[in-house]
Design a protein around this motif. Structure first.
Motif, PDB file in Angstrom:
ATOM      1  N   ASN A  37       5.316   7.014   0.914  1.00 31.21           N
ATOM      2  CA  ASN A  37       4.611   6.118  -0.001  1.00 31.21           C
ATOM      3  C   ASN A  37       5.538   5.017  -0.512  1.00 31.21           C
ATOM      4  OD1 ASN A  37       2.100   7.326   0.201  1.00 31.21           O
ATOM      5  ND2 ASN A  37       2.582   8.824  -1.378  1.00 31.21           N
ATOM      6  N   ARG A  40       5.834   2.449   2.192  1.00 29.79           N
ATOM      7  CA  ARG A  40       4.605   1.645   2.240  1.00 29.79           C
ATOM      8  C   ARG A  40       4.596   0.601   1.129  1.00 29.79           C
ATOM      9  NH1 ARG A  40      -0.139   3.377   4.797  1.00 29.79           N
ATOM     10  NH2 ARG A  40      -1.337   2.692   2.996  1.00 29.79           N
ATOM     11  N   ALA A  41       5.089   0.956  -0.059  1.00 31.93           N
ATOM     12  CA  ALA A  41       5.118   0.006  -1.170  1.00 31.93           C
ATOM     13  C   ALA A  41       6.082  -1.139  -0.887  1.00 31.93           C
ATOM     14  CB  ALA A  41       5.505   0.721  -2.456  1.00 31.93           C
ATOM     15  N   GLY A  51      -3.321  -3.853   1.061  1.00 32.48           N
ATOM     16  CA  GLY A  51      -3.855  -2.595   1.560  1.00 32.48           C
ATOM     17  C   GLY A  51      -2.807  -1.499   1.620  1.00 32.48           C
ATOM     18  N   THR A  53      -0.529  -0.978  -0.654  1.00 35.35           N
ATOM     19  CA  THR A  53      -0.111  -0.534  -1.979  1.00 35.35           C
ATOM     20  C   THR A  53      -0.747   0.789  -2.363  1.00 35.35           C
ATOM     21  OG1 THR A  53      -1.857  -1.839  -3.001  1.00 35.35           O
ATOM     22  CG2 THR A  53       0.311  -2.869  -2.798  1.00 35.35           C
ATOM     23  N   GLU A  54      -1.843   1.135  -1.708  1.00 36.75           N
ATOM     24  CA  GLU A  54      -2.477   2.422  -1.990  1.00 36.75           C
ATOM     25  C   GLU A  54      -1.664   3.543  -1.364  1.00 36.75           C
ATOM     26  OE1 GLU A  54      -6.372   2.186  -0.412  1.00 36.75           O
ATOM     27  OE2 GLU A  54      -6.923   0.459  -1.616  1.00 36.75           O
ATOM     28  N   PRO A  55      -1.603   4.701  -2.011  1.00 40.64           N
ATOM     29  CA  PRO A  55      -0.850   5.815  -1.418  1.00 40.64           C
ATOM     30  C   PRO A  55      -1.462   6.251  -0.090  1.00 40.64           C
ATOM     31  CG  PRO A  55      -1.449   6.304  -3.698  1.00 40.64           C
ATOM     32  CD  PRO A  55      -2.137   5.030  -3.323  1.00 40.64           C
ATOM     33  N   SER A  56      -0.634   6.769   0.765  1.00 40.41           N
ATOM     34  CA  SER A  56      -1.080   7.218   2.074  1.00 40.41           C
ATOM     35  C   SER A  56      -1.992   8.433   1.937  1.00 40.41           C
ATOM     36  CB  SER A  56       0.132   7.579   2.924  1.00 40.41           C
ATOM     37  OG  SER A  56      -0.261   8.136   4.139  1.00 40.41           O
ATOM     38  N   ARG A  57      -2.988   8.512   2.824  1.00 42.53           N
ATOM     39  CA  ARG A  57      -3.863   9.688   2.816  1.00 42.53           C
ATOM     40  C   ARG A  57      -3.194  10.892   3.447  1.00 42.53           C
ATOM     41  NH1 ARG A  57      -9.068   7.726   5.636  1.00 42.53           N
ATOM     42  NH2 ARG A  57      -7.618   6.287   6.592  1.00 42.53           N
TER      43      ARG A  57
END
Length: 88
Positions: A37, A40-41, A51, A53-57
């Motif tokens: 995460n 990703r940030a 898109g 910025t949301e945490p990974s599923r």
């Protein structure tokens, strides 16, 4: 013979890595999910892609599943390496 020994050592290392993630030893799966995460940030900040910025599923369950698959497959690699080392 050297290839067999290398495969055997890689099989043992894979079993250790798989156990670490499968049983979440010292929070390995949790730390891996948090690291994912964070990456990703940083990527979202660099590319301006909101898109990301949301945490990974894919949470810690993904890393535990991966560790389980590696733990199951690694003994086969170790046995193959042992067989190659003893045949020479």
């Amino acid at each position: 013979m050297l290839a067999g020994i290398a495969l055997f050592v890689l099989g043992l290392a894979g079993m250790a890595w798989g156990v670490m993630f499968l049983f979440n030893v010292r929070g390995a799966a949790d730390k891996a999910a948090a690291r994912r995460n964070a990456v990703r940030a940083v990527t979202a900040a660099q590319t301006m892609d909101l898109g990301l910025t949301e945490p990974s599923r894919l949470g810690p369950w993904f890393f535990r599943l991966t560790g389980g698959l590696v733990f199951v497959g690694s003994p086969l690699l170790a046995l193959a390496g042992l067989a190659i080392a003893t045949l020479d």
